[in-house]
Design a protein around this motif. Structure first.
Motif, PDB file in Angstrom:
ATOM      1  N   ILE A  56      31.771  23.334  41.813  1.00  0.00           N
ATOM      2  CA  ILE A  56      31.210  24.675  41.651  1.00  0.00           C
ATOM      3  C   ILE A  56      31.658  25.594  42.789  1.00  0.00           C
ATOM      4  CG2 ILE A  56      29.055  25.988  41.632  1.00  0.00           C
ATOM      5  CD1 ILE A  56      27.824  23.604  40.105  1.00  0.00           C
ATOM      6  N   ALA A  57      31.704  25.057  43.998  1.00  0.00           N
ATOM      7  CA  ALA A  57      32.114  25.881  45.141  1.00  0.00           C
ATOM      8  C   ALA A  57      33.578  26.311  45.041  1.00  0.00           C
ATOM      9  CB  ALA A  57      31.884  25.115  46.441  1.00  0.00           C
ATOM     10  N   PHE A  58      34.415  25.428  44.543  1.00  0.00           N
ATOM     11  CA  PHE A  58      35.844  25.730  44.436  1.00  0.00           C
ATOM     12  C   PHE A  58      36.265  25.971  42.990  1.00  0.00           C
ATOM     13  CE2 PHE A  58      35.510  23.146  48.328  1.00  0.00           C
ATOM     14  CZ  PHE A  58      36.013  24.073  49.227  1.00  0.00           C
ATOM     15  N   ARG A  59      35.408  26.621  42.224  1.00  0.00           N
ATOM     16  CA  ARG A  59      35.697  26.832  40.807  1.00  0.00           C
ATOM     17  C   ARG A  59      36.907  27.730  40.565  1.00  0.00           C
ATOM     18  NH1 ARG A  59      31.015  29.348  42.076  1.00  0.00           N
ATOM     19  NH2 ARG A  59      30.986  31.620  41.918  1.00  0.00           N
ATOM     20  N   VAL A  60      37.113  28.719  41.399  1.00  0.00           N
ATOM     21  CA  VAL A  60      38.252  29.624  41.201  1.00  0.00           C
ATOM     22  C   VAL A  60      39.578  28.911  41.485  1.00  0.00           C
ATOM     23  CG1 VAL A  60      39.330  31.777  41.949  1.00  0.00           C
ATOM     24  CG2 VAL A  60      36.861  31.683  41.589  1.00  0.00           C
ATOM     25  N   PRO A  61      39.733  28.220  42.626  1.00  0.00           N
ATOM     26  CA  PRO A  61      40.996  27.500  42.827  1.00  0.00           C
ATOM     27  C   PRO A  61      41.223  26.386  41.794  1.00  0.00           C
ATOM     28  CG  PRO A  61      39.818  27.675  44.907  1.00  0.00           C
ATOM     29  CD  PRO A  61      38.909  28.177  43.837  1.00  0.00           C
ATOM     30  N   VAL A  62      40.149  25.718  41.380  1.00  0.00           N
ATOM     31  CA  VAL A  62      40.295  24.669  40.380  1.00  0.00           C
ATOM     32  C   VAL A  62      40.696  25.264  39.037  1.00  0.00           C
ATOM     33  CG1 VAL A  62      39.057  22.895  39.068  1.00  0.00           C
ATOM     34  CG2 VAL A  62      38.736  23.062  41.523  1.00  0.00           C
ATOM     35  N   SER A  63      40.128  26.402  38.690  1.00  0.00           N
ATOM     36  CA  SER A  63      40.497  27.041  37.417  1.00  0.00           C
ATOM     37  C   SER A  63      41.937  27.516  37.442  1.00  0.00           C
ATOM     38  CB  SER A  63      39.551  28.186  37.086  1.00  0.00           C
ATOM     39  OG  SER A  63      39.700  29.243  38.011  1.00  0.00           O
ATOM     40  N   GLU A  64      42.415  27.961  38.586  1.00  0.00           N
ATOM     41  CA  GLU A  64      43.828  28.322  38.696  1.00  0.00           C
ATOM     42  C   GLU A  64      44.721  27.091  38.633  1.00  0.00           C
ATOM     43  OE1 GLU A  64      43.965  30.499  42.330  1.00  0.00           O
ATOM     44  OE2 GLU A  64      43.057  32.287  41.448  1.00  0.00           O
ATOM     45  N   LEU A  65      44.255  25.989  39.186  1.00  0.00           N
ATOM     46  CA  LEU A  65      45.030  24.751  39.167  1.00  0.00           C
ATOM     47  C   LEU A  65      45.214  24.212  37.754  1.00  0.00           C
ATOM     48  CD1 LEU A  65      46.310  22.485  40.962  1.00  0.00           C
ATOM     49  CD2 LEU A  65      44.105  21.348  40.802  1.00  0.00           C
ATOM     50  N   ILE A  66      44.181  24.307  36.940  1.00  0.00           N
ATOM     51  CA  ILE A  66      44.289  23.797  35.571  1.00  0.00           C
ATOM     52  C   ILE A  66      44.655  24.893  34.574  1.00  0.00           C
ATOM     53  CG2 ILE A  66      42.830  21.785  35.917  1.00  0.00           C
ATOM     54  CD1 ILE A  66      40.511  23.291  34.722  1.00  0.00           C
ATOM     55  N   ASP A  67      45.156  26.007  35.100  1.00  0.00           N
ATOM     56  CA  ASP A  67      45.781  27.062  34.306  1.00  0.00           C
ATOM     57  C   ASP A  67      44.808  27.832  33.400  1.00  0.00           C
ATOM     58  OD1 ASP A  67      48.075  28.506  33.886  1.00  0.00           O
ATOM     59  OD2 ASP A  67      48.667  27.360  32.118  1.00  0.00           O
ATOM     60  N   ILE A  68      43.599  28.070  33.911  1.00  0.00           N
ATOM     61  CA  ILE A  68      42.651  28.951  33.215  1.00  0.00           C
ATOM     62  C   ILE A  68      42.027  29.911  34.234  1.00  0.00           C
ATOM     63  CG2 ILE A  68      42.088  27.464  31.250  1.00  0.00           C
ATOM     64  CD1 ILE A  68      39.579  26.595  32.890  1.00  0.00           C
ATOM     65  N   PRO A  69      42.847  30.734  34.897  1.00  0.00           N
ATOM     66  CA  PRO A  69      42.318  31.565  35.987  1.00  0.00           C
ATOM     67  C   PRO A  69      41.319  32.630  35.533  1.00  0.00           C
ATOM     68  CG  PRO A  69      44.572  32.190  35.487  1.00  0.00           C
ATOM     69  CD  PRO A  69      44.271  30.948  34.679  1.00  0.00           C
ATOM     70  N   LYS A  70      41.334  32.989  34.264  1.00  0.00           N
ATOM     71  CA  LYS A  70      40.396  34.013  33.784  1.00  0.00           C
ATOM     72  C   LYS A  70      39.033  33.439  33.419  1.00  0.00           C
ATOM     73  CE  LYS A  70      43.995  36.972  31.939  1.00  0.00           C
ATOM     74  NZ  LYS A  70      44.558  37.590  30.733  1.00  0.00           N
ATOM     75  N   HIS A  71      38.907  32.114  33.436  1.00  0.00           N
ATOM     76  CA  HIS A  71      37.667  31.479  32.986  1.00  0.00           C
ATOM     77  C   HIS A  71      37.160  30.443  34.004  1.00  0.00           C
ATOM     78  CE1 HIS A  71      38.451  33.309  29.111  1.00  0.00           C
ATOM     79  NE2 HIS A  71      39.674  32.786  29.141  1.00  0.00           N
ATOM     80  N   PRO A  72      36.781  30.868  35.207  1.00  0.00           N
ATOM     81  CA  PRO A  72      36.270  29.887  36.174  1.00  0.00           C
ATOM     82  C   PRO A  72      34.928  29.286  35.767  1.00  0.00           C
ATOM     83  CG  PRO A  72      36.076  32.093  37.052  1.00  0.00           C
ATOM     84  CD  PRO A  72      36.848  32.196  35.771  1.00  0.00           C
ATOM     85  N   TYR A  73      34.210  29.947  34.876  1.00  0.00           N
ATOM     86  CA  TYR A  73      32.930  29.390  34.426  1.00  0.00           C
ATOM     87  C   TYR A  73      33.141  28.128  33.588  1.00  0.00           C
ATOM     88  CZ  TYR A  73      34.065  32.104  30.241  1.00  0.00           C
ATOM     89  OH  TYR A  73      34.679  32.626  29.147  1.00  0.00           O
TER      90      TYR A  73
END
Length: 113
Positions: A56-73
């Motif tokens: 949850i704390a690193f949701r933005v970098p993780v979402s960018e890593l798995i190629d969904i940067p627009k959907h960190p939720y």
């Protein structure tokens, strides 16, 4: 989106880290039966909480890593899904070893196992 599903399965394996199968292995020994379940639940709860907080704390970098940067939720929802799955794994294994399968039948429920 398939990368999200793949990431969920790998993180789920990492969260459980074999505790459910270790439970079946060590529950057979009489000297470890008393403290085994509580020790594994404490360990599983601690590691699951830590991994969920990190996701949850690193949701933005993780979402960018798995190629969904627009959907960190999606990462937050996946973190809670993984946590609930991991925390339910060991109690279900405990019911299986205690022979609780027929408890519904004894209560008068029409469900048969």
């Amino acid at each position: 989106m398939s990368l999200v599903y793949a990431a969920i399965s790998f993180v789920n394996i990492g969260v459980l880290f074999g505790l459910d199968t270790a439970y079946f292995r060590y529950i057979q020994r009489k000297e470890t039966q008393k403290d085994l379940y509580s020790t594994l639940v404490i360990s599983l709860f601690g590691s699951t909480t830590l991994i969920t907080i990190l996701l949850i704390a690193f949701r933005v970098p993780v979402s960018e890593l798995i190629d969904i940067p627009k959907h960190p939720y999606y990462v937050v929802l996946s973190a809670f899904l993984i946590a609930f799955d991991a925390l339910s794994a060991l109690p279900l294994r405990g019911c299986a070893t205690r022979g609780s399968r027929g408890s519904l039948r004894r209560s008068g429920s029409p469900v048969s196992w």
